[in-house]
Design an enzyme around this catalytic site. Sequence first.
Site, PDB file in Angstrom:
ATOM      1  N   GLU A  78       0.792  -0.960   0.019  1.00  0.00           N
ATOM      2  CA  GLU A  78      -0.169  -0.060  -0.061  1.00  0.00           C
ATOM      3  C   GLU A  78       0.727   1.222   0.006  1.00  0.00           C
ATOM      4  OE1 GLU A  78      -3.400   2.791   0.277  1.00  0.00           O
ATOM      5  OE2 GLU A  78      -3.132   0.844  -0.575  1.00  0.00           O
ATOM      6  N   HIS A  81       2.505   2.195  -3.352  1.00  0.00           N
ATOM      7  CA  HIS A  81       1.642   2.441  -4.118  1.00  0.00           C
ATOM      8  C   HIS A  81       1.596   4.292  -3.788  1.00  0.00           C
ATOM      9  CE1 HIS A  81      -2.729   3.112  -5.392  1.00  0.00           C
ATOM     10  NE2 HIS A  81      -2.176   3.453  -6.299  1.00  0.00           N
ATOM     11  N   HIS A 143     -12.074   5.383  -7.683  1.00  0.00           N
ATOM     12  CA  HIS A 143     -10.573   5.615  -7.662  1.00  0.00           C
ATOM     13  C   HIS A 143      -9.826   4.833  -8.760  1.00  0.00           C
ATOM     14  CE1 HIS A 143      -7.091   6.567  -5.620  1.00  0.00           C
ATOM     15  NE2 HIS A 143      -6.504   5.267  -5.342  1.00  0.00           N
ATOM     16  N   HIS A 251     -19.256  -8.214 -17.490  1.00  0.00           N
ATOM     17  CA  HIS A 251     -18.068  -7.773 -18.129  1.00  0.00           C
ATOM     18  C   HIS A 251     -17.599  -8.625 -19.241  1.00  0.00           C
ATOM     19  CE1 HIS A 251     -14.211  -6.006 -18.058  1.00  0.00           C
ATOM     20  NE2 HIS A 251     -13.533  -7.236 -17.650  1.00  0.00           N
ATOM     21  N   HIS A 308      -3.640  -7.688 -17.023  1.00  0.00           N
ATOM     22  CA  HIS A 308      -4.598  -7.465 -17.518  1.00  0.00           C
ATOM     23  C   HIS A 308      -5.343  -6.180 -17.303  1.00  0.00           C
ATOM     24  CE1 HIS A 308      -8.686  -8.502 -19.400  1.00  0.00           C
ATOM     25  NE2 HIS A 308      -9.487  -8.387 -18.168  1.00  0.00           N
TER      26      HIS A 308
END
Length: 361
Positions: A78, A81, A143, A251, A308
Site C-alpha cells: 500500500e 503505491h 478511484h 463484463h 490484464h
Amino acid sequence: MDKYKNRPGFHLALIATLLALVVVLLGAYTRLTHAGLGCPDWPGCYGFIGVPQSEAQLAHAEATFPHAPVEAEKGWNEMVHRYFAGTLGLLILGLAVHALRQHRRDGQPLKLPLLLLGVVIAQAAFGMWTVTLKLWPQVVTAHLLGGFTTLALLLLLSLRLSNAFPARQLPARVRGWAAVALVLVIAQIALGGWVSSNYAAVACVDLPTCHGQWWPAMDFANGFHLTQHIGPNYLGGQLDSDARTAIHMTHRLGALVVTLALLGLAWQLYRAGLNRLAGLLLATLLLQVSLGVSNVLFHLPLPVAVAHNGGGALLLLVLVSVNYRVRSPVPFVGASSTRERGNTEGSRAELAPAALTSHGK
C-alpha cells in the site's frame, strides 16, 4: 522554428505519463494482493511515514489500531503505491505551474494541465476514502477510474505538446468509430473496476460458459446495487454468488461488444491508410483478450491479473492516440479531389514565373 518541434514541458508530461502507468499497475497489485487496507489510516501507515518496524512502533500501532494488526507485506504494498502516486501528483503540479507560466506562448495548453491538477486532487480524496470507507466498491471503482483518467489525460497532454501529428483529412465515419470505441473501452474499464471491487473475477471459472451454462443464475439487482450501505468492511466482498456472477457475465458481454467495435475501428483505420495504427490496435486487443481468457482458465494468477489491468490501460492509451490522430477540423477530401487540388496548385506554381515576368520588376 520547426513546426513539429516538441513544445516546452513535453518531456515532463511524457515522464508523468509513464509514471501514471506504473501507478495504475501498482494500484492493481495492491488491490489484487488484498492490501487496500494494509494501512488502516491515510496518508501515513499506523501514524508513521512507513510501515511500523521497530518494537516501539509496533506497540504504538497495536494500541492505536487494535482491530487492524500490522501485516508488513500488505502495508508496504500500500505505501509503495502511495509513494509513487504522491510523486506523480508533484509532477502534475509541476506541469500545471509550467502551463501557467507558459500559457501566453503559441500552442501551449493551459486548461488541460489545470484539469489534470483537479483530477489528481480528487484522486487523493478517493484514495483516502478507499481506506476510511473500508473498500466501499463505489469508491474503489471511482478511484480506479480516476487513475485511468489521469493516465489518459497525461497522454493527451503529451501528444499536444509533442506537436508531432498534424490534423488529417479523414472520413467522418472514422472519427465516429473512434469516438464510440473510446466510450465503450471506458465503460468496459469501469465494469472491470466493478468486477474487481466486488471480487467477482472468479465468479465463473469456465469458458465460454459459466458454471457449465450459457445463461447461469444471476442477480443483477444486487450485483449492480449502487447504493450499498457504507460501513461494512468490503475486503473480500459482501455479495452472494449469483450477484457476483451477474457482474462477471456483464463484463464478459461487454468484452464481446468492445472486441467487435475495435475490430470495426481497425478496419476503418486500415481503409483510411493508417495501417500501423490499425495494427497496434489489433495487437493490443489480442493481448487484452488473451489475458482476460487466461484469468478465467487459470483462476486469476496474480501476474496475469495485474497484466490484464495493464492491458486495459494500454488499450485506453491506444484509443486516446487514435482519437487524437484522426481528429480533423476540415471535411474529408477524396483522393480524386486531392489529385485535382495538387494539379491546380502545380498549375499555379507554373504560372507564377510568367506572372512575375509579365508584371516586371
